[in-house]
Design an enzyme around this catalytic site. Sequence first.
Site, PDB file in Angstrom:
ATOM      1  CG  HIS A 101      -0.487   0.115   2.536  1.00 49.59           C
ATOM      2  ND1 HIS A 101      -0.273   1.337   3.136  1.00 49.59           N
ATOM      3  CD2 HIS A 101      -0.163  -0.811   3.478  1.00 49.59           C
ATOM      4  CE1 HIS A 101       0.151   1.144   4.387  1.00 49.59           C
ATOM      5  NE2 HIS A 101       0.242  -0.147   4.614  1.00 49.59           N
ATOM      6  CD  GLU A 158      -2.999  -1.466   5.261  1.00 46.21           C
ATOM      7  OE1 GLU A 158      -2.925  -2.502   5.932  1.00 46.21           O
ATOM      8  OE2 GLU A 158      -2.729  -0.341   5.746  1.00 46.21           O
ATOM      9  CD  GLU A 159      -1.930   2.384   7.531  1.00 47.91           C
ATOM     10  OE1 GLU A 159      -2.616   1.942   8.464  1.00 47.91           O
ATOM     11  OE2 GLU A 159      -0.728   2.113   7.380  1.00 47.91           O
ATOM     12  CG  ASP A 182       1.706  -3.458   5.621  1.00 45.52           C
ATOM     13  OD1 ASP A 182       2.414  -2.556   6.114  1.00 45.52           O
ATOM     14  OD2 ASP A 182       0.491  -3.324   5.419  1.00 45.52           O
TER      15      ASP A 182
HETATM   16 CO    CO Z   1      -0.260   0.996   9.016  1.00 47.34          CO
HETATM   17 ZN    ZN Z   2       0.897  -0.863   6.453  1.00 44.26          ZN
END
Ligand code: CO
Ligand code: ZN
Length: 332
Positions: free
Chosen positions: A64, A197-198, A220
């Site tokens: 991401h 993503e967050e 990640d």
């Molecule tokens: Co994060």
């Molecule tokens: Zn992340």
Amino acid sequence: MLRDTLKTLLSAWGPSGSEHNVQVTIKEMLHGHVDNMRTDVLGNLIVEKFGVDDNAKRIMISAHMDHIGLIVTAIEKEGFLRVSNVGGIGMKQSEFRHVVFENGVEGVLCSQPLEGDGKAVIKDLFIDIGAADADEARGMVQVGDMAVYSPDIFTLGKHRIAAPAMDNRCACALLVELLMYAEDQKNTIIGVFSTQEEVGLRGASVAAYAVNPDIGLGLDVTAWGDTPGTKIPDIKLGAGPAVKIKDNSMIATPLVRDALFEAALEADVAVQREVLPFGGTDGAAIQHTRGGIPAGTLSIPCRYVHSACEMIDMRDMDGALKVLLHFVNIVE
Ligand code: CO
Ligand code: ZN
């Protein structure tokens, strides 16, 4: 060089939903290194590098581009900006922080408890941009504008780097370098530089559905257990990348998890076993799309995740790149 790629990506302004600067930077980096590139409605950058095998599998690898930030909810008459969090902003990490808006306006993120026992919560956060009143403030930013921790990037000792956007630009850097250096690999790599993503794996969810890969992998950061008083997760900086076994969003598919262990063995890279009692990654979004896709996650150990000083060890990055170069050849 991985270190240079990382530093360039760390400098790009890009909270969730506003990843365009990161996307443009990555596009420039990958120019001439992949077979095709496209973007979708959510802003995901999807690139393909074809495998040479007749039975090449299509492997979606997702990193991401967004990071956490703050969004202006209201402007007060004294010129202060009321804000809300975009993603996992913690109070402890947010007091008296230098923040910056996309247009270059800078501010100090502060809090002042409005009610209760004097303990500040997210709704007590505000940004001081130096405006004397609401009119002056409105000339600088608007409701809906986002700010991020100012990109202070620094090196610690020989191997470590800290910066606010390490989650997840370190994984973006890895994916960029994988796409650059993979050569005549067996399987097709579909690199997805995902958005939002967050705030809930949103970009990767739609990308995974559209791409419909044979195999999925999330890249990640993960948390750390090697500072005073911390033991869980059992992860140390500099002891190698981590193969995820479980977090709050997924239990890695054994086929993918074991291919990562095998790739690490082949690459002669030490890896750690990750069991994270919280958190989630794009790997889960891929695994849970359509009728289910075999998926896992390779993690970079990171201290102080979601603070302005997220710290990683470049030896873990170098190891991860080697593991990935083997992974795309052996997984099937
Ligand atoms: Co994060
Ligand atoms: Zn992340």
